[in-house]
Design a protein around this motif. Structure first.
Motif, PDB file in Angstrom:
ATOM      1  N   ARG A   1       1.325  -1.334  -0.205  1.00  0.00           N
ATOM      2  CA  ARG A   1      -0.190  -0.300  -0.267  1.00  0.00           C
ATOM      3  C   ARG A   1       0.764   1.094   0.028  1.00  0.00           C
ATOM      4  NH1 ARG A   1      -4.092  -2.368   5.034  1.00  0.00           N
ATOM      5  NH2 ARG A   1      -5.547  -3.172   3.227  1.00  0.00           N
ATOM      6  N   THR A   2       1.605   0.700   1.066  1.00  0.00           N
ATOM      7  CA  THR A   2       2.958   2.296   0.815  1.00  0.00           C
ATOM      8  C   THR A   2       3.526   2.530  -0.827  1.00  0.00           C
ATOM      9  OG1 THR A   2       3.497   1.811   2.907  1.00  0.00           O
ATOM     10  CG2 THR A   2       4.708   3.335   2.437  1.00  0.00           C
TER      11      THR A   2
ATOM     12  N   ARG B   1       1.255   3.961  -3.024  1.00  0.00           N
ATOM     13  CA  ARG B   1       0.905   5.603  -2.832  1.00  0.00           C
ATOM     14  C   ARG B   1       1.772   6.544  -2.926  1.00  0.00           C
ATOM     15  NH1 ARG B   1      -0.856   3.362   3.135  1.00  0.00           N
ATOM     16  NH2 ARG B   1       1.324   4.112   3.943  1.00  0.00           N
ATOM     17  N   TYR B   2       3.160   6.320  -2.884  1.00  0.00           N
ATOM     18  CA  TYR B   2       4.195   6.817  -3.323  1.00  0.00           C
ATOM     19  C   TYR B   2       4.355   6.515  -4.817  1.00  0.00           C
ATOM     20  CZ  TYR B   2       6.321   8.384   0.934  1.00  0.00           C
ATOM     21  OH  TYR B   2       6.531   8.560   2.231  1.00  0.00           O
TER      22      TYR B   2
END
Length: 470
Positions: free
Chosen positions: A402-403, A406-407
């Motif tokens: 998920r990180t 997002r990035y």
């Protein structure tokens, strides 16, 4: 990420709009230098352009949008989504249209993407998969090991495939006394690193296939000296142990109660009744088939029991009782459970139970893309713990994914000179999502609280012993 006329591409680059160079060649060279140094994002160090160029069989025209690299990235985008293919592709192009201001809403259609994916050979995806593994090993060779051994695990899992007539011939559906299932089902046997989480190889076959045969295929191709293989009680037999001995690899398997019970027990140096040595002899048939294999293999058996559970046996090729004590090997074997959690991550975090293709080759292509994405994500997690004592498997897989997503959008719209800073922030966020250790907790399989009949009047007790009521 995709090819368009360079004059327009310079206008799309966030860092190049205010470039004061008048010479187009100089602007061209400046942009190429930036892209070569940093890429679209720093993650391009893992899947850079040369990976795809070396994997493809032919060159493409400059005005071609759906080059193999773009097809791979689109398949990766689809793989990380639970929605339909057309919805995932539309979302992908919509996001980049808002960033790069494309003249068209959808530069390619779903039909064009499917055609381009079908034309790509399966060996292209194999080469990309193997290149990522080779580059990872060259960077982190010997980093995540156990006493100098590369810790590996082999196990299988069932995967659900689309209901297609073309697939049912190769992947027959599951059946029981109530009838035949509608969807096809496959067996995926993976060879994984238990400390780094990488998939080093896999074998995809029918659900009615043999895990042991798939395991021997993977051992023959990928396991050798310096490796320590962990497997459950379905895998230890004469052929598998003989193959490992011929490859110079070590092993630590869980052992069934009566298997190899006919061999005489030899006392060990520790003089402990809970461990002994047996010398396995290969059957004559195996000796004729493999004359180069050792005819006799000395192994060590350990009996142990965890409070509240039935007794268990381990068999290993590590005979040194001083360097490899019983407690260390027992604790090490329970690291094998990480592979079960990896299979869960492949199924639900990477949506490996949501394939789109209805052709056999298409399924294999999707599996290669899924596991390449897994390896790239694990590489990023290895970068996140590079300066600490943690291992990639100590971090939360789903939160890391998920990180990155997002990035991914943030870094696509950021100026090139900010990408390195953003990537360091990305690694810092990923390293903060550690898996919580809860000592004393256990999660037995559903339905494993009662004895199971194995046939001919033989019953296996449950793994968790029932408490006596006084």
């Amino acid at each position: 990420m995709f090819k368009i006329p360079f004059q327009e591409f310079l206008e799309y680059l966030p860092n190049q709009k205010d470039c004061s160079m008048n010479n187009l060649d100089q602007r061209h060279q400046a942009a190429l230098n930036n892209l070569n140094d940093l890429g679209i994002t720093p993650m391009r160090e893992i899947l850079s352009c040369d990976v795809f160029l070396n994997a493809q069989d032919k060159s493409y025209r400059d005005d071609t949008i759906l080059i193999p690299e773009v097809v791979f990235w689109l398949m990766s985008t689809v793989a990380l989504q639970k929605q339909s293919m057309i919805a995932a592709i539309s979302q992908f192009w919509t996001t980049y249209r808002s960033i790069w201001q494309f003249p068209k809403e959808t530069p390619v259609t779903e039909e064009a993407f499917c055609t381009a994916r079908k034309k790509l050979k399966l060996r292209f995806f194999k080469r990309v998969f193997n290149t990522v593994i080779q580059r990872y090993q060259s960077k982190y060779s010997g980093r995540f090991t156990w006493r100098g051994f590369r810790l590996l695990g082999i196990d299988g899992m069932k995967i659900t495939l689309p209901p297609s007539a073309a697939l049912k011939g190769f992947f027959p559906p599951a059946s029981n006394q109530k009838g035949v299932c509608k969807t096809s089902q496959g067996l995926l046997v993976g060879l994984v690193g238990l400390f780094d989480g990488l998939c080093y190889g896999f074998k995809l076959t029918s659900s009615k296939g043999s895990e042991q045969m798939c395991a021997r295929h993977l051992i023959q191709r990928y396991v050798g000296k310096g490796d320590l293989l962990l497997c459950d009680k379905n895998f230890p037999d004469h052929e598998t142990i003989g193959l490992l001995a011929s490859r110079g690899a070590n092993f630590l398997f869980r052992l069934q109660e009566k298997r190899f019970d006919r061999y005489p027990r030899q006392k060990i140096a520790s003089d402990s009744p809970d461990q002994w040595v047996i010398t396995l002899e290969l059957p004559p048939k195996l000796q004729r088939q493999h004359p180069d294999w050792p005819k006799q293999i000395k192994t060590r058996v350990i009996r142990y029991q965890i409070s509240g559970f039935r007794p268990s046996l381990l068999i290993t090729s590590l005979l040194d009782t001083e360097n490899y004590t019983c407690d260390s090997l027992i604790a090490l074997y329970h690291e094998r459970w990480r592979q079960e959690t990896m299979h869960r991550e492949w199924k639900y975090s990477l949506t490996m139970d949501n394939f789109r293709s209805h052709q056999i080759r298409g399924i294999f292509k999707e599996v290669y893309v899924q596991l390449t994405v897994n390896n790239v994500l694990r590489w990023i997690m290895a970068d996140a713990v590079a300066d600490s004592d943690l291992r990639p498997v100590d971090l939360q897989y789903l939160e890391s994914k998920r990180t990155v997503l997002r990035y991914y959008h943030l870094m696509s719209a950021a100026p090139i000179h900010d990408l390195q800073i953003l990537y360091k922030d990305l690694l810092a966020v990923i390293s903060s999502h550690k898996i919580l250790i809860r000592p004393g907790r256990s999660y037995p399989r559903p339905g494993d609280n009662k004895s199971r009949c194995k046939g001919y009047g033989v019953y296996v007790p449950p793994s968790r012993l029932q408490k006596r009521v006084s």
